[in-house]
Scaffold this motif. Sequence first.
Motif, short mmCIF file in Angstrom:
data_model
loop_
_atom_site.label_atom_id
_atom_site.label_comp_id
_atom_site.label_asym_id
_atom_site.label_seq_id
_atom_site.Cartn_x
_atom_site.Cartn_y
_atom_site.Cartn_z
N ALA A 132 39.79 -52.21 33.35
CA ALA A 132 40.77 -52.54 34.81
C ALA A 132 41.60 -51.40 35.36
O ALA A 132 41.21 -50.76 37.02
N ASP A 133 41.77 -50.02 34.05
CA ASP A 133 42.65 -48.87 34.80
C ASP A 133 41.06 -47.98 34.88
O ASP A 133 41.78 -46.45 35.67
N GLY A 134 39.75 -48.13 35.15
CA GLY A 134 38.30 -47.31 35.35
C GLY A 134 38.99 -46.46 33.84
O GLY A 134 37.82 -45.54 33.96
N THR A 135 38.74 -46.55 32.62
CA THR A 135 39.05 -46.29 31.94
C THR A 135 37.19 -47.20 31.57
O THR A 135 36.84 -47.63 31.31
N LEU A 136 36.35 -45.39 30.51
CA LEU A 136 35.33 -45.88 30.10
C LEU A 136 35.70 -45.24 28.72
O LEU A 136 35.92 -44.61 28.06
N THR A 137 34.45 -46.36 27.91
CA THR A 137 34.31 -46.54 26.52
C THR A 137 32.63 -45.74 26.22
O THR A 137 31.99 -47.19 26.71
N VAL A 138 32.58 -45.07 25.91
CA VAL A 138 31.20 -45.11 25.40
C VAL A 138 30.61 -46.18 24.27
O VAL A 138 31.55 -46.15 24.21
N PRO A 139 30.00 -47.12 24.80
CA PRO A 139 29.23 -48.26 24.51
C PRO A 139 28.51 -47.28 22.95
O PRO A 139 28.15 -46.35 22.26
N ASP A 140 28.81 -48.64 21.39
CA ASP A 140 27.88 -47.92 20.24
C ASP A 140 26.63 -48.54 20.46
O ASP A 140 25.97 -48.97 20.29
N PHE A 141 26.14 -46.93 20.58
CA PHE A 141 23.91 -47.33 20.86
C PHE A 141 23.27 -47.70 19.97
O PHE A 141 22.75 -47.99 19.76
N SER A 142 24.17 -47.68 18.93
CA SER A 142 23.66 -47.91 17.26
C SER A 142 23.10 -49.22 17.14
O SER A 142 22.53 -49.29 16.92
N ALA A 143 24.27 -49.80 17.72
CA ALA A 143 24.10 -51.32 17.64
C ALA A 143 23.15 -51.55 18.43
O ALA A 143 22.91 -53.33 19.19
N MET A 144 22.71 -51.09 20.05
CA MET A 144 21.64 -51.26 20.61
C MET A 144 20.43 -51.06 20.45
O MET A 144 18.82 -51.79 21.48
N ASP A 145 20.08 -50.69 19.35
CA ASP A 145 18.43 -50.59 18.86
C ASP A 145 18.73 -52.18 18.26
O ASP A 145 18.94 -52.70 18.22
#
Length: 145
Positions: A132-145
Amino acid sequence: MEQRISLITLGVSDLARATAFYQHLGWQGQEVEETVFLQAGGLALVLWGRDKLAADAGIDDPGTDGFGGVTLAQNVRSRAEVDEVIATATEAGATVTKPAGETFYGGYAGYFADPDGHLWEISWNPGFTLAADGTLTVPDFSAMD
């Protein structure tokens, strides 16, 4: 070294012009001793005379603008917001360097240069959710495989 950034300082040729540009985008800040501090979430964007920044860093500045291998980026919540931000920046004096369009990662993004040539990417990325405050958290790309 902790993995964080506290300040991003942009060397500008005309502090008043740069301040007016960012104010037109809706950014608010405060000037202290010819330096403008703009709160940007958990960090600050700082506008400071280019000559002063170079002297402070201990380098000679040839005074030429151009691509320095760095861009600033703001992720937004929708494709429409990408277009809105780029239009507002253009009204404020930005130069669009790449019109908004579809990206290779399934998002939508475009680029503009501020009056001092600092590049900004404005992007909507469906894989990067914003708090909500605009903060971006980099996703866990390893979990996307």
